[in-house]
Design an enzyme around this catalytic site. Sequence first.
Site, PDB file in Angstrom:
ATOM      1  N   CYS A  91       1.077  -1.350   0.036  1.00 29.74           N
ATOM      2  CA  CYS A  91       0.223  -0.301  -0.065  1.00 29.74           C
ATOM      3  C   CYS A  91       0.970   1.237   0.152  1.00 29.74           C
ATOM      4  CB  CYS A  91      -1.159   0.088   1.203  1.00 29.74           C
ATOM      5  SG  CYS A  91      -1.850  -1.432   1.131  1.00 29.74           S
ATOM      6  N   HIS A 382      -8.909   2.552  -2.582  1.00 31.01           N
ATOM      7  CA  HIS A 382      -7.827   1.956  -2.322  1.00 31.01           C
ATOM      8  C   HIS A 382      -7.246   0.669  -3.227  1.00 31.01           C
ATOM      9  CE1 HIS A 382      -3.998   0.954  -0.881  1.00 31.01           C
ATOM     10  NE2 HIS A 382      -4.385   0.485   0.121  1.00 31.01           N
ATOM     11  N   CYS A 412       0.442   2.999   6.143  1.00 27.63           N
ATOM     12  CA  CYS A 412       0.398   1.523   6.685  1.00 27.63           C
ATOM     13  C   CYS A 412       0.349   0.685   5.206  1.00 27.63           C
ATOM     14  CB  CYS A 412      -0.492   0.817   7.547  1.00 27.63           C
ATOM     15  SG  CYS A 412      -2.551   0.496   7.033  1.00 27.63           S
TER      16      CYS A 412
END
Length: 425
Positions: A91, A382, A412
Amino acid sequence: MQYGRPVAVLGGVRIPFCRRNTAYADVGNLGLSVRTLGALVERFGLSGQQLGEVAMGAVIKHSSDWNLGREAALSSGLSPLTPGITMQRACGTSLDTILGIGGKIATGQIEAGIGGGSDTTSDVPIVYGQALRRRVLHAESAKSLGQRIGAFKGFQFSELKPDFPGVAEPRTGKSMGDHCEDMAREWGITREAQDALAVASHHKLAAAYGRGFFDDLVVSFRGETRDNNMRPDTSIEKLAALKPAFDKTSGKGTLTAGNSTPLTDGAAACLLSSDEWAAQYGFDVLCHVRDAQVAAVDFVHGEGLLMAPTVAVAEMLARNNLRLQDFDLYEIHEAFAAQVLCTLKAWESADYCRDRLGLDAPLGSIDPDRINVNGSSLACGHPFAATGARIVASAAKELRARAGRRCLVSICTAGGMGVTAILER
């Protein structure tokens, strides 16, 4: 950056983020990246321009995406003399690509470059099991027809069962959501608090679209003009009706589809340069990348999988002699509402800050009105490798719009890591 020349953020572009198997179901990473890079090139008038480098990333990708950065650059309108590289850190990927480009600018290796990323969970690589792969490889290297046929001796139809990319942590076998449920229990994060954060994210994102904030940040693609995960009419009552998405058996699960990010397709990219290059070509500098930090936690032996940003931020603040409160804006990636709330609670905890971060006092609380002011991942979605560039582009624009001084970026990642940065005007 803190060391070397200043690294200027000139702006960014992204396509609308869309839930998997919707608008971009038949578009791979290359198509997503080309549209985004092309839009960035058009916006800044870079057609035919040779940049120092384009760094793109993708988490879920095919082997044919072997150098997504270079292939996308070749189709973007930039000079074909512009090099390209592909990176990956789950991510945090496109924040890492931005930092990679920024590092080269800071040390004088290049004057300008693009950092970004794309991801698709609609067009995922599907492979067959080891047994069938071994047969095919043996057949490929065989020197006779008999040897090729022999490679399939004993073949069973069960070998045709495909393997899909997994989202479980290889070291634990647990999904990110399962790990985050553990974190929520450890830190006492309630379902109600998670739902409230998720609803606020949707409402803030919708309001930002309504006032035109994204007009120059989001370019249309495949008929989409806005993130199709956004729910302006969502409410606490609607989210409260959803069932737990991960812990479905204990009766204590708090993470749902409403307070967790969906699987999403999309791409984003940012243009970075030296101050001198920006002045030469007449570009406004929105802000600078002051510093960055990456950290990891030992999630295999009990630490929260998504708690690494707490460590990275503490180390970055100490190096820059800053307090957690010395920021006008905070962009904390909303992988899950619980993750954001755990992070905030950890920074407020005297025990955690002393025992884990080695501090004499807690980092303290943050003004909630300064966190994710234009919505974040829970609302827009996302695409793993696109989130960092989305955040940097939006934060840089917002920082300038409100004449702010600093923004803290915290992301994160899978694998128990965190990538953080300080944007400064």
